[in-house]
Write an enzyme that holds these catalytic residues in place. Sequence first.
Site, PDB file in Angstrom:
ATOM      1  N   PHE A 174     -12.058  -6.552  13.562  1.00  0.00           N
ATOM      2  CA  PHE A 174     -10.942  -7.047  12.750  1.00  0.00           C
ATOM      3  C   PHE A 174     -10.538  -6.003  11.709  1.00  0.00           C
ATOM      4  CE2 PHE A 174      -9.546  -9.403   8.906  1.00  0.00           C
ATOM      5  CZ  PHE A 174      -8.367  -9.926   9.420  1.00  0.00           C
ATOM      6  N   GLN A 175      -9.256  -5.723  11.640  1.00  0.00           N
ATOM      7  CA  GLN A 175      -8.665  -4.751  10.713  1.00  0.00           C
ATOM      8  C   GLN A 175      -9.273  -3.355  10.891  1.00  0.00           C
ATOM      9  OE1 GLN A 175      -8.620  -6.376   6.664  1.00  0.00           O
ATOM     10  NE2 GLN A 175      -6.600  -7.248   7.069  1.00  0.00           N
ATOM     11  N   GLU A 231       0.813  -1.221   0.000  1.00  0.00           N
ATOM     12  CA  GLU A 231       0.000   0.000   0.000  1.00  0.00           C
ATOM     13  C   GLU A 231       0.847   1.272   0.000  1.00  0.00           C
ATOM     14  OE1 GLU A 231      -2.638  -3.168   1.980  1.00  0.00           O
ATOM     15  OE2 GLU A 231      -0.525  -2.576   2.077  1.00  0.00           O
ATOM     16  N   MET A 257      24.559   8.364   2.653  1.00  0.00           N
ATOM     17  CA  MET A 257      24.506   9.618   3.385  1.00  0.00           C
ATOM     18  C   MET A 257      24.747   9.387   4.875  1.00  0.00           C
ATOM     19  SD  MET A 257      24.400  12.798   2.771  1.00  0.00           S
ATOM     20  CE  MET A 257      23.532  13.217   1.263  1.00  0.00           C
TER      21      MET A 257
END
Length: 593
Positions: A135-136, A73, A502
């Site tokens: 849930f979720q 995502e 870096m």
Amino acid sequence: MEMSAAEVKRAAEAPSSSPSPEAVDPNGAEIVVRCLQAEGVKYVWGYPGGAVLYIYDALFTQDSIRHVLVRHEQAAVHAADGYARATGDVGVALVTSGPGVTNAVTGIATAYMDSIPLVILTGQVPTPAIGLDAFQECDTVGITRPVVKHNFLVKDVRDLALTIKKAFHIARTGRPGPVVVDIPKDVSVAVAPFHYPEKVEMRSYNPVRKGHGGQIRKAVQLLLGAKRPYIYTGGGVVLGNAASELRELVELLGVPCTSTLMGLGAIPASDPRFLGMLGMHGTYEANMSMQHCDMLLAVGARFDDRVIGDPKHFAQVARKIVHVDIDPSSISKRVKVDVPIVGDVKEVLKELVAQIREARARPDAQALAAWWSQVDEWRRRDCLAYRKGGDLIKPQAVVEKLWELTRGTDCYITSDVGQHQMWAAQFYRFDEPRRWINSGGLGTMGVGLPYAMGIKLARPEADVFCITGEGSIQMCVQELSTCKQYDTPVKIISLNNRYLGMVRQWQELIYGGRYSHSYMDALPDFVKLAEAYGHVGLCIDKPADVEPALREAIRLKDRTVFLDVRTDAKENVWPMVQAGKGITEMLLGSENL
């Protein structure tokens, strides 16, 4: 919340599974799709899950919007972000609830810091389950509030179309930014009449476009009366599509100008009046001019810590400052200015140019010539010089060669974050805006490949190069699979120095050479990895092979090519302003240590 067998059956029988007759009201999922179609959305990047399956079902029944299935995502938001940066359109991402949202937060925060217009549609558990640790489930509004321009939780399907209209309006107007629309699962299946408003008015949100005429007149007087004028521009000029107006102003006045990392390309790098990027890794002449000018015109820039360093050091030299920005909160935030102008930079620059032409006056020619003489003296330091030749590939030389081979073509450059990002900014000479796509404010590793994917879909005929490092590329390397599935043949140039470059540079300069966990000791064979994903992989470890490899990558128009370029592991980015130092306290090389 997972779908039960009954829910799956209802989803299959729902109106969203086939085009709805006009007499039947659409469900929330269909409303979402119709809203996106009304906004002219061409691409949505996303990843399905239980809370958004009705929306995915509605997407399945149409063909005007192309959905791109990413592998994480975070990459969905980055790809939408890259698309938005390259085109100026609003990018759209779609993720599910819970971990779908939390995975997207890095992409949202990246866009927020750089003022990129996005609409992120997120799934949510059904409204009766909100707050019950379903849930979720996660508090999407609470989690994203600090990193969005605005967010919405839609609890009634009748509010959905207007909310999405507001989201697009907020995202693209004023100072752009990401807007989250959180859609509970039951809202996506509920039905309602569909009406998408042509425009929206929000009493609490009315960004100013026109600059104050009196303030602009003051700015003109200061510009024309200055002996050492300087123009400092930022990403706001690019986002505001004001490059042509800025170029007209610079041409009119003939004064030196500079740009932040995010503003590169607004002024052509080939313009002799452009002094290069300023700031922590900016040029000597750009930084010295910034400190010693007597009148500074700042346009669409923030005076952030990477640009001016220590504000107390910056304030040591008296100068008049005019600051133009669409966002009033950015003005006098770190540096007190004399003439604030709130407004759309394009509109303000147009008015500035018109008033200067009307005044029929220019800065004092003799004073300006003396100022240019000083600037040219600083230029002679040749602060970007590096040692050439030898058996090791210099990363600067790779970027320079890429610029030579692609200059004058339709080419976009993305980067990840680190040394390679600074070398790309320093040595690829951008002559046009929106060709340089990188994460400036948040400094997010892993953005380069998803950015490139988003740009390639928007600009399929252009060459899109991702300049990255062996550390950054591994953060979203799984998106090589997305490149294959959706035929986005981008070119990846990994400047592989076996270090988090870096970090290693700072450890060398500030931490006594104690390279704590900055060495990459178990790197994959990137050639085989690229080939495993169905792409072309090339390993380059000799300077003489750099140009042939780049030419081969350019020649293979329809293939994604991964160039694993083994560069000098000890090369550092110069100039450099250390944290807490002033803008003129630059290290120009190891000899200054």
